[in-house]
Design a protein around this motif. Sequence first.
Motif, short mmCIF file in Angstrom:
data_model
loop_
_atom_site.label_atom_id
_atom_site.label_comp_id
_atom_site.label_asym_id
_atom_site.label_seq_id
_atom_site.Cartn_x
_atom_site.Cartn_y
_atom_site.Cartn_z
N GLU A 1 14.22 -0.13 2.74
CA GLU A 1 14.64 -1.02 1.66
C GLU A 1 15.26 -2.30 2.23
N ARG A 2 16.04 -2.16 3.28
CA ARG A 2 16.63 -3.34 3.93
C ARG A 2 15.53 -4.23 4.53
N ILE A 3 14.56 -3.58 5.15
CA ILE A 3 13.45 -4.35 5.73
C ILE A 3 12.71 -5.11 4.63
N PHE B 1 7.44 -10.19 1.33
CA PHE B 1 5.98 -10.08 1.29
C PHE B 1 5.51 -8.68 1.70
N LEU B 2 6.41 -7.89 2.22
CA LEU B 2 6.08 -6.54 2.68
C LEU B 2 6.00 -5.59 1.48
N GLU B 3 4.98 -4.76 1.46
CA GLU B 3 4.84 -3.79 0.37
C GLU B 3 5.56 -2.50 0.78
N ASN B 4 6.70 -2.28 0.18
CA ASN B 4 7.52 -1.10 0.49
C ASN B 4 7.09 0.05 -0.43
N ASP B 5 5.90 0.57 -0.19
CA ASP B 5 5.38 1.64 -1.02
C ASP B 5 5.67 3.00 -0.38
N GLU B 6 5.16 4.04 -1.01
CA GLU B 6 5.41 5.41 -0.56
C GLU B 6 4.84 5.65 0.85
N THR B 7 3.68 5.11 1.13
CA THR B 7 3.07 5.30 2.45
C THR B 7 3.93 4.65 3.53
N TYR B 8 4.42 3.44 3.27
CA TYR B 8 5.27 2.74 4.23
C TYR B 8 6.53 3.55 4.51
N MET B 9 7.18 4.03 3.44
CA MET B 9 8.39 4.83 3.62
C MET B 9 8.08 6.13 4.35
N ASP B 10 6.97 6.77 4.02
CA ASP B 10 6.60 8.02 4.66
C ASP B 10 6.42 7.84 6.17
N ILE B 11 5.80 6.74 6.56
CA ILE B 11 5.63 6.46 7.99
C ILE B 11 6.99 6.34 8.68
N TRP B 12 7.87 5.56 8.09
CA TRP B 12 9.20 5.38 8.69
C TRP B 12 9.99 6.69 8.72
N ILE B 13 9.92 7.46 7.67
CA ILE B 13 10.64 8.74 7.63
C ILE B 13 10.17 9.65 8.76
N PRO C 1 15.31 -15.95 15.24
CA PRO C 1 14.40 -16.78 14.45
C PRO C 1 12.91 -16.50 14.72
N ALA C 2 12.60 -15.97 15.87
CA ALA C 2 11.21 -15.67 16.20
C ALA C 2 10.64 -14.58 15.30
N HIS C 3 11.52 -13.81 14.66
CA HIS C 3 11.08 -12.71 13.81
C HIS C 3 11.15 -13.04 12.32
N ALA C 4 11.23 -14.32 12.00
CA ALA C 4 11.38 -14.72 10.60
C ALA C 4 10.21 -14.29 9.72
N ARG C 5 9.01 -14.23 10.27
CA ARG C 5 7.82 -13.88 9.49
C ARG C 5 7.18 -12.56 9.94
N LYS C 6 7.85 -11.85 10.83
CA LYS C 6 7.26 -10.65 11.39
C LYS C 6 8.21 -9.46 11.17
N PRO C 7 7.91 -8.60 10.19
CA PRO C 7 8.78 -7.44 9.98
C PRO C 7 8.74 -6.50 11.18
N PRO C 8 9.81 -5.78 11.42
CA PRO C 8 9.85 -4.92 12.59
C PRO C 8 8.94 -3.70 12.46
#
Length: 112
Positions: A11-13, A19-31, A53-60
């Motif tokens: 959720e913080r990410i 622009f990131l889609e924080n859906d169930e699949t995304y959360m499942d991967i992280w979990i 600043p280099a990570h302004a457009r690139k989610p971790p």
Amino acid sequence: MTPIQATELTERIARMYPFLENDETYMDIWINVARDADYELTLQRFYEYIADPAHARKPPMPADILTKPKPKDGFQQEQEKMQQWEADAKAHPPDWNQVRELFAQIGVSDDE
């Protein structure tokens, strides 16, 4: 890291990268990949990541921020075992009959 903590992290990410889609699949991967990670250390690394600043457009990616707890050395492990044994012994002290049996096994009489 617990599943709830991993969900909070995603959720913080998502807040930082709308622009990131924080859906169930995304959360499942992280979990699943964050099970062995330390939540506090990972959160600290996440904040360091987004401050760059280099990570302004690139989610971790998980490999960018997940941090495992430092392994304990042999001394710490043995010390914890001894503390557990001591706590168990205090919680369940042997009775006198057990002490006599132990003395008999090693060849010492209780008269000595």
